[in-house]
Design an enzyme around this catalytic site. Structure first.
Site, PDB file in Angstrom:
ATOM      1  N   LYS A  14     -16.030  67.294   0.457  1.00 20.61           N
ATOM      2  CA  LYS A  14     -14.569  67.291   0.513  1.00 20.61           C
ATOM      3  C   LYS A  14     -14.016  67.213  -0.905  1.00 20.61           C
ATOM      4  O   LYS A  14     -14.557  66.490  -1.750  1.00 20.61           O
ATOM      5  CB  LYS A  14     -14.121  66.084   1.348  1.00 20.61           C
ATOM      6  CG  LYS A  14     -12.644  65.955   1.617  1.00 20.61           C
ATOM      7  CD  LYS A  14     -12.415  64.740   2.510  1.00 20.61           C
ATOM      8  CE  LYS A  14     -10.978  64.563   2.911  1.00 20.61           C
ATOM      9  NZ  LYS A  14     -10.801  63.414   3.845  1.00 20.61           N
ATOM     10  N   SER A  57      -8.172  64.215   7.770  1.00 17.60           N
ATOM     11  CA  SER A  57      -7.928  65.069   6.626  1.00 17.60           C
ATOM     12  C   SER A  57      -9.143  65.915   6.214  1.00 17.60           C
ATOM     13  O   SER A  57      -9.003  66.847   5.421  1.00 17.60           O
ATOM     14  CB  SER A  57      -7.481  64.221   5.424  1.00 17.60           C
ATOM     15  OG  SER A  57      -8.485  63.314   5.015  1.00 17.60           O
ATOM     16  N   SER A 116     -10.047  60.397   9.424  1.00 19.63           N
ATOM     17  CA  SER A 116     -10.180  61.680   8.749  1.00 19.63           C
ATOM     18  C   SER A 116     -11.537  62.339   8.851  1.00 19.63           C
ATOM     19  O   SER A 116     -11.670  63.524   8.556  1.00 19.63           O
ATOM     20  CB  SER A 116      -9.799  61.528   7.269  1.00 19.63           C
ATOM     21  OG  SER A 116      -8.418  61.331   7.132  1.00 19.63           O
TER      22      SER A 116
END
Length: 394
Positions: free
Chosen positions: A34, A106, A130
């Site tokens: 990420k 997220s 997330s």
């Protein structure tokens, strides 16, 4: 395999990634990170146009490379991780099961790259859901370890909330999540029996669409068939404690960018950050005191139960742009409908495993939650549900 451009997964995809050390226990595995993880020599954008604080390289990425895994690239996310849909002003994510739907956030790009098979596992972060939400909606496994677990450090990761941030993997199955945990921690993950376990079931039926309720009941039946003793319990909505803490800490992380004009944030993200900056100290202090009370409630639950089952999402992934969900209790804002299911276990730092459950062409998911520091036991229970054997020590 190449990912269709409209899925919005990759934030940085070099022609050649970072190869892992040959011969390690993770050799042959590919992963994405990420774009909150600092990788030396690679850009970090957090899927925003705003200026970001400087960070040292992530020791978790360094460790995975040393263990033999190959880093392919970095993935997009909901802007600065402050949201659960996968929206950002650079390249918003799309669900690989239905590109008209949101992937969840997220860690949107992380889930997409695993679901499409471009990587074997992805590094994500989880502050309020997330890892768990995109795992459930994209049909992959998500593992949020115990808060501050030494095998899953958050150093070298752009923070959102130092109180609630976790680092963890999204994988194609529990077996790989267990293998990663063993490689990083040296802790064996044997498959664990459900027979005789005291299992608490959180079943907030009015908060769930039929698909999510059905998935939860299906897992309950499976656990009972494996010999577990199931008892229902209730949890309160903890967003009143979570939001002031996370928003105020996020505003501190991005305080410098908020002084710029323009800031570089999307309007929605800037609004949340300014809300966080404006929250009175007394409100945040009260939220921390409330959090401590919730911690005591969860400790009491783990005195009664060995493990908890809970829904991961209120239903299948909504269409991109939807701001509300239709639930039995009425039309509920998307953020509230989703986060009130996942927030308790990141606000309080308990290890949580999300198992995806297919619902037609789409996916929902169920959370399995264990007491703090029982990460290996949690993964072992997941292995049994998956029908797998355990992972040995490295």
């Amino acid at each position: 395999m190449s990912v269709p451009q409209d899925l919005g997964a990759w934030a940085y995809l070099p022609a050649e990634g970072r190869p892992g050390t040959p011969g390690g226990p993770l050799s042959g595995l590919k992963f994405s990170a990420k774009d909150l993880f600092q990788v030396e020599g690679w850009p970090l954008t957090a899927s925003t146009q705003a200026a970001l604080p400087d960070l040292p390289p992530s020791p978790l990425v360094t460790r995975l490379l040393a263990l033999g895994a190959d880093l392919v690239g970095k993935t997009h996310l909901h802007e600065i991780a402050l949201g659960i849909s996968g929206a950002n002003p650079i390249t918003p994510g799309r669900n690989p099961l239905d590109p008209a739907r949101m992937p969840g956030g997220s860690s949107s790009g992380a889930a997409i790259t695993v679901a499409t098979g471009e990587v074997d596992f992805a590094l994500g972060t989880d502050t309020g859901g997330s890892i768990r939400v995109p795992a459930a909606w994209c049909g992959v496994v998500g593992f949020k370890p115990t808060k501050d677990h030494p095998a899953w450090p958050t150093e070298g990761v752009l923070p959102l909330s130092w109180t609630c941030d976790h680092a963890g993997p999204l994988t194609r199955d529990v077996k790989l999540a267990a293998h990663l945990h063993t490689a990083l921690s040296g802790e064996a993950v044997p498959a664990r029996s459900w027979s005789g376990l005291r299992v608490g079931l959180w079943r907030p039926a009015t908060w769930l669409q039929p698909e999510a309720l059905g998935a939860l009941d299906e897992l309950r039946t499976q656990a009972e068939q494996l010999g577990a003793q199931i008892t229902e319990f209730e949890l309160p909505d903890m967003l009143g404690a979570y939001s002031p803490i996370v928003q105020s800490e996020a505003a501190q992380v991005h305080a410098r960018a908020l002084t710029h004009s323009p800031t570089g944030f999307s309007a929605a993200t800037e609004e949340l950050l300014r809300l966080g900056a404006s929250r009175p100290v007394e409100e945040v202090t009260a939220a921390r005191e409330e959090r401590q009370q919730y911690r005591q409630q969860l400790e009491a639950l783990f005195g009664r139960f060995d493990v908890l089952l809970a829904p991961a999402v209120p239903g299948p992934a909504p269409l991109i742009g939807e701001g509300h969900l239709a639930l039995p209790e009425g039309e509920i804002p998307l953020r509230v409908a989703v986060l009130r299911l996942t927030v308790p276990f990141s606000l309080l730092g308990a290890p949580t495993l999300v198992l995806p459950q297919r619902s037609g062409a789409l996916s929902v998911g169920v959370q399995v939650v264990a007491p703090w520091q029982q990460d290996a036991a949690l993964l072992g229970l997941g292995l049994t549900l998956e029908g797998e054997e355990g992972a040995g020590t490295t």
